[in-house]
Write a protein that holds these residues in place. Structure first.
Motif, PDB file in Angstrom:
ATOM      1  N   PHE A   1       0.794  -1.231   0.000  1.00 42.99           N
ATOM      2  CA  PHE A   1       0.000   0.000   0.000  1.00 42.99           C
ATOM      3  C   PHE A   1       0.826   1.280   0.000  1.00 42.99           C
ATOM      4  CE2 PHE A   1      -2.751  -3.067   2.358  1.00 42.99           C
ATOM      5  CZ  PHE A   1      -3.698  -3.209   1.368  1.00 42.99           C
ATOM      6  N   GLN A   2       2.023   1.251   0.598  1.00 46.88           N
ATOM      7  CA  GLN A   2       2.814   2.475   0.786  1.00 46.88           C
ATOM      8  C   GLN A   2       1.973   3.553   1.441  1.00 46.88           C
ATOM      9  OE1 GLN A   2       5.858   1.921   0.355  1.00 46.88           O
ATOM     10  NE2 GLN A   2       5.408   0.000  -0.651  1.00 46.88           N
ATOM     11  N   SER A   3       1.292   3.208   2.528  1.00 45.43           N
ATOM     12  CA  SER A   3       0.389   4.167   3.162  1.00 45.43           C
ATOM     13  C   SER A   3       0.978   4.680   4.469  1.00 45.43           C
ATOM     14  CB  SER A   3      -0.946   3.493   3.449  1.00 45.43           C
ATOM     15  OG  SER A   3      -1.567   4.107   4.545  1.00 45.43           O
ATOM     16  N   ARG A   4       0.969   5.992   4.600  1.00 45.63           N
ATOM     17  CA  ARG A   4       1.428   6.625   5.828  1.00 45.63           C
ATOM     18  C   ARG A   4       0.507   6.235   6.989  1.00 45.63           C
ATOM     19  NH1 ARG A   4       4.587   7.688   8.918  1.00 45.63           N
ATOM     20  NH2 ARG A   4       4.443   9.480  10.270  1.00 45.63           N
ATOM     21  N   GLY A   5      -0.792   6.141   6.703  1.00 51.15           N
ATOM     22  CA  GLY A   5      -1.763   5.813   7.751  1.00 51.15           C
ATOM     23  C   GLY A   5      -1.503   4.444   8.367  1.00 51.15           C
ATOM     24  N   ILE A   6      -1.155   3.474   7.533  1.00 54.67           N
ATOM     25  CA  ILE A   6      -0.867   2.138   8.057  1.00 54.67           C
ATOM     26  C   ILE A   6       0.374   2.179   8.927  1.00 54.67           C
ATOM     27  CG2 ILE A   6      -0.121  -0.192   7.418  1.00 54.67           C
ATOM     28  CD1 ILE A   6      -1.946  -0.147   5.102  1.00 54.67           C
ATOM     29  N   GLN A   7       1.387   2.914   8.429  1.00 60.13           N
ATOM     30  CA  GLN A   7       2.633   3.008   9.193  1.00 60.13           C
ATOM     31  C   GLN A   7       2.387   3.571  10.591  1.00 60.13           C
ATOM     32  OE1 GLN A   7       5.431   5.264   6.893  1.00 60.13           O
ATOM     33  NE2 GLN A   7       6.952   3.647   6.986  1.00 60.13           N
ATOM     34  N   VAL A   8       1.584   4.652  10.647  1.00 59.00           N
ATOM     35  CA  VAL A   8       1.322   5.285  11.940  1.00 59.00           C
ATOM     36  C   VAL A   8       0.517   4.342  12.827  1.00 59.00           C
ATOM     37  CG1 VAL A   8       0.088   7.155  13.091  1.00 59.00           C
ATOM     38  CG2 VAL A   8       1.475   7.633  11.073  1.00 59.00           C
ATOM     39  N   ALA A   9      -0.550   3.750  12.287  1.00 62.19           N
ATOM     40  CA  ALA A   9      -1.385   2.862  13.097  1.00 62.19           C
ATOM     41  C   ALA A   9      -0.560   1.702  13.646  1.00 62.19           C
ATOM     42  CB  ALA A   9      -2.556   2.337  12.267  1.00 62.19           C
ATOM     43  N   ALA A  10       0.218   1.061  12.781  1.00 62.60           N
ATOM     44  CA  ALA A  10       1.006  -0.092  13.228  1.00 62.60           C
ATOM     45  C   ALA A  10       2.104   0.346  14.190  1.00 62.60           C
ATOM     46  CB  ALA A  10       1.614  -0.813  12.025  1.00 62.60           C
ATOM     47  N   GLY A  11       2.695   1.525  13.935  1.00 60.63           N
ATOM     48  CA  GLY A  11       3.732   2.030  14.835  1.00 60.63           C
ATOM     49  C   GLY A  11       3.183   2.290  16.225  1.00 60.63           C
ATOM     50  N   VAL A  12       2.009   2.935  16.293  1.00 60.95           N
ATOM     51  CA  VAL A  12       1.409   3.236  17.597  1.00 60.95           C
ATOM     52  C   VAL A  12       1.035   1.942  18.310  1.00 60.95           C
ATOM     53  CG1 VAL A  12      -0.601   4.260  18.734  1.00 60.95           C
ATOM     54  CG2 VAL A  12       0.589   5.531  16.955  1.00 60.95           C
TER      55      VAL A  12
ATOM     56  N   ALA B   1       7.311   9.797   8.765  1.00 60.24           N
ATOM     57  CA  ALA B   1       6.875  11.190   8.630  1.00 60.24           C
ATOM     58  C   ALA B   1       7.861  11.972   7.770  1.00 60.24           C
ATOM     59  CB  ALA B   1       6.759  11.832  10.011  1.00 60.24           C
ATOM     60  N   ILE B   2       9.149  11.753   8.009  1.00 57.18           N
ATOM     61  CA  ILE B   2      10.148  12.511   7.256  1.00 57.18           C
ATOM     62  C   ILE B   2      10.193  12.034   5.810  1.00 57.18           C
ATOM     63  CG2 ILE B   2      12.618  12.970   7.064  1.00 57.18           C
ATOM     64  CD1 ILE B   2      12.637  13.079  10.131  1.00 57.18           C
ATOM     65  N   ASP B   3      10.088  10.711   5.625  1.00 54.25           N
ATOM     66  CA  ASP B   3      10.035  10.191   4.266  1.00 54.25           C
ATOM     67  C   ASP B   3       8.881  10.824   3.496  1.00 54.25           C
ATOM     68  OD1 ASP B   3      12.143   8.605   4.774  1.00 54.25           O
ATOM     69  OD2 ASP B   3      11.005   6.747   5.038  1.00 54.25           O
TER      70      ASP B   3
END
Lengths: 667, 76
Positions: free
Chosen positions: A115-126, A526-528
């Protein structure tokens, strides 16, 4: 109980911990770059990784919590062993190979692969951060519990010691060293648990009337009638006529009676013994309806912090007292007094036909006097066949009462254990340290072998503790180390050191998982996202991970001190529930359902995580054990969220994916 | 996203379902008919002990079975 450190114990402890750390650093000295720091270059041999799985997974909760629960309540602790191991079946058959193929450093990578989704990254990171923190609390509590008897330190010293050592490991070395710490610790833990088990079996079972300090608890009776127990009068006991003394405020006079410790000099002289110390007895009825008096122990904490044990100041000097160690066999089948060496099946058979003295605690409902809190520890004679079936622990006793909420609670817990293992971020990152999917598969099989073997041993370690006469009635977490101490002081030092490295290994894995989530998923992502062409350099990603490790480490230390009194197994249940609810639906559906969409994954992770957390915060367990509120006022019907929130995660993912699915089928 | 439906993943799913049934039966018996757990299976061991230890052993047996079959399948 008061624990005194022995120089031998401290020396052996320091040697084992020092050796483990030194060896890990030596083995891990070659890690370079982000892939070295987060994933050990993917170069860990599968068999090392498999044992490291055991080291990662067999946390303080497994070793201390389960053994303690079996030692005090029997089979119920073993239910955790079964559930924890069963979870590995999910990991092996559903998750291991696909997740290795999908990801690079963190499990957010795997979720995000298509997906390359920022939302997934944040959700999984949290979710990684929250689960790791929840799992860190019991590890820290366990660390504190360990150093008390071993080094004679306060609880918080252990918490700070572990926190500091782990931060050093994680900051200086990363995943390679962490892996070797876990490898060594996993191997040592299984080997020494086996040695302990063999010693328990060789020792067999022996009938005792008290713990290993030689103190014999007194039984009086049968006495003619409860109504004869009038304060100021005397009671005829085998030791002579004893004065019945008034109980302190808060004690229930229909349940307890206080007697002078020694007989009065003459039958009619009551003043001589009035200043004597006392014993308190619990009034019980036996099967024939006769009244028996059984000696209890009690612990007062006064408003000014003074601790009194059985009415005397706590201490080891003259005029002081301490709680007597407990946990022993009251009788064996056919009137034997000891069995001699037993085989693994024979041991369980003898337990099944024995009668055991198990100690229970009762807190007095209202703080009596000027803010004094009193805890009573009393004996229960329990038949061995009750110990080897589910339902003895208060948490599981509802299984036999027929209450449907208790049954749902149990199913919910067992589901969370089953589904939680393959959702724990610190376990998932270990799939990125091996070369390929075959490595992931083989190391999981090695892990299942080590972990399963260990969990079978927990049954013997727990029952060994139950019959050792060495248990601390105030602290279930100490059963395994105290069992070791009753066998040999050297073994005690080694086992405690291993338990301590157990905490180190698991805590380093957790902190690394949390730090990876912050550096790679949250900040790195976020920086990416902001600077398309200038993604975060590997070096600064590692720097962020190290700073995050320190912050997470300090946070975990604080929480470890705060939650010092909770049983570690109970705390681990939280982490499993949240991990299973947040991560498993997304992982499984992503791998096996082509219709999964980006929005579906994001929604499932957030809703699974938040609903499980909310459920826990509103549950009866948390009300009574954390907030100190009456458990009846809790807002949810049972305390374990899994049964509701895991299916909820799947449902949310399916629904949201259906709604947001693109019109044209994705290729 | 879906991995190719190879021999491996079909076997994995079958073994998973077998274990899932065994585990689910165990927790359902514990919850709904706990007295069954006290039934003596051998002269000295009850169902709780035999089934519980059995689940742990079974996990390892299924894992080994899968490991052997999967590595056979990946041979050229």
């Amino acid at each position: 109980m008061i624990y005194q450190a022995s120089p031998l114990a401290v020396t052996i402890f320091a040697m084992v911990v020092g050796l483990t750390l030194g060896l890990s650093f030596w083995l891990g000295r070659k890690a370079r770059g982000a892939s070295g720091y987060f994933a050990a270059h993917g170069q860990i041999p599968w068999w090392v990784n498999g044992v490291a799985f055991a080291g990662d997974y067999l946390s303080a909760a497994s070793f201390l919590g389960i053994c303690g629960m079996i030692a005090f309540y029997g089979y119920d602790g073993f239910l955790y062993s079964i559930g924890y191991l069963a979870g590995w079946i999910v990991a092996l058959f559903l998750i291991a190979e696909p997740i290795k193929k999908l990801g690079r450093f963190t499990f957010a990578d795997a979720l995000n692969a298509g997906f390359q989704s920022r939302g997934i990254q944040v959700a999984a990171g949290v979710s990684t951060l929250i689960v790791s923190l929840l799992y860190l609390i019991p590890q820290m509590v366990g660390a504190g519990a360990l150093v008390q008897p071993l080094l004679g330190l306060q609880h918080w010293h252990g918490v700070v010691l572990v926190g500091t050592v782990v931060m050093v490991i994680v900051i200086t070395a990363g995943m390679v060293s962490t892996t070797y710490v876990q490898f060594l610790k996993g191997a040592l833990l299984v080997v020494f648990s086996l040695i302990l088990t063999l010693l328990v079996l060789r020792g067999g079972l022996t009938v005792q009337q008290g713990g290993i300090d030689g103190y014999r608890f007194e039984d009086i009776g049968p006495i003619p009638s409860k109504n004869d127990l009038i304060v100021g009068q005397t009671l005829q006991t085998p030791a002579g006529a004893r004065l019945i003394q008034p109980l302190a405020a808060g004690w229930d006079a229909t349940q307890y009676v206080k007697l002078a410790r020694s007989a009065i000099a003459t039958a009619n002289g009551t003043d001589a013994a009035s200043n004597d110390t006392s014993k308190i007895f619990r009034i019980e009825s036996d099967a024939q309806g006769q009244t028996l008096l059984r000696e209890v122990q009690w612990f007062d904490r006064l408003a000014d912090g003074t601790r009194l044990v059985n009415g005397q100041p706590q201490g080891t000097g003259p005029g002081q007292g301490d709680l007597h160690p407990v946990g022993y066999v009251e009788s064996l089948a056919d009137g034997k007094t000891q069995t001699g060496p037993l085989g693994p099946i024979g041991y369980l058979g003898e337990i099944q036909t024995s009668k055991l003295a198990l100690w229970r605690e009762q807190k007095l409902a209202t703080p009596n006097g000027q803010g004094t809190t009193t805890t009573i520890y009393y004996r229960q004679s329990v038949a061995g066949d009750r110990v080897l079936r589910p339902g003895e622990h208060p948490m599981f006793s509802g299984l036999r009462s027929g209450a449907w909420t208790a049954k749902l609670e149990f199913l919910s817990l067992m589901l969370a254990l089953f589904a939680g293992t393959a959702s724990l971020p610190h376990i998932l990152i270990r799939y990125y340290t091996v070369k390929d999917a075959a490595g992931a598969r083989k190391s999981t099989i090695v892990g299942i072998g080590c972990i399963g073997f260990f969990y079978i041993l927990t049954l013997y370690l727990g029952l060994g503790g139950m019959t050792s006469g060495a248990l601390d009635p105030t602290d279930t977490n100490m059963a395994a180390p105290l069992l070791a101490r009753s066998l040999s002081p050297i073994l005690f030092a080694i086992v405690s050191a291993i338990a301590f490295t157990t905490v180190l290994g698991t805590v380093s894995g957790l902190i690394l998982a949390a730090a990876g989530a912050v550096a790679h998923d949250l900040i790195g992502g976020a920086i990416d996202a902001r600077q398309e062409n200038d993604s975060l350099s590997e070096q600064s990603k590692i720097r962020i991970a190290k700073i995050a490790s320190v912050i997470v480490g300090i946070l975990a230390m604080g929480l470890g001190v705060l939650f010092a009194k909770l049983n570690v197994t109970y705390l681990v249940g939280w982490a499993f529930s949240v991990a299973a609810s947040a991560n498993l639906p997304a992982l499984v559906m992503l791998i096996y359902w082509p219709g999964t969409t980006k929005a579906g994954v994001i929604a499932a992770v957030w809703i699974g995580m938040l609903s499980a957390l909310a459920w826990i915060l509103l549950s009866a367990d948390t009300y009574s054990k954390v907030y100190g509120l009456p458990p009846e006022s809790a807002l949810v019907p049972f305390s374990q969220p899994g049964l509701v929130t895991i299916p909820l995660g799947f449902l949310v993912l399916w629904t949201v994916s259906r709604i947001t699915r693109p019109q044209k089928p994705a290729t | 996203m879906t991995p190719p439906r190879t021999h491996d993943s079909r076997l994995a799913r079958n073994l998973f379902v077998i274990y899932l049934i065994a585990y689910t039966s165990f927790i359902l018996i514990s919850a709904l008919a706990p007295s069954w757990m006290e039934t003596r299976v051998t002269a000295s061991l009850n169902l709780a002990v035999v089934y519980g230890v059995g689940l742990i052993v079974a996990a390892f047996v299924l894992a080994m079975l899968y490991g052997l079959r999967a590595s056979d399948a990946s041979q050229p």
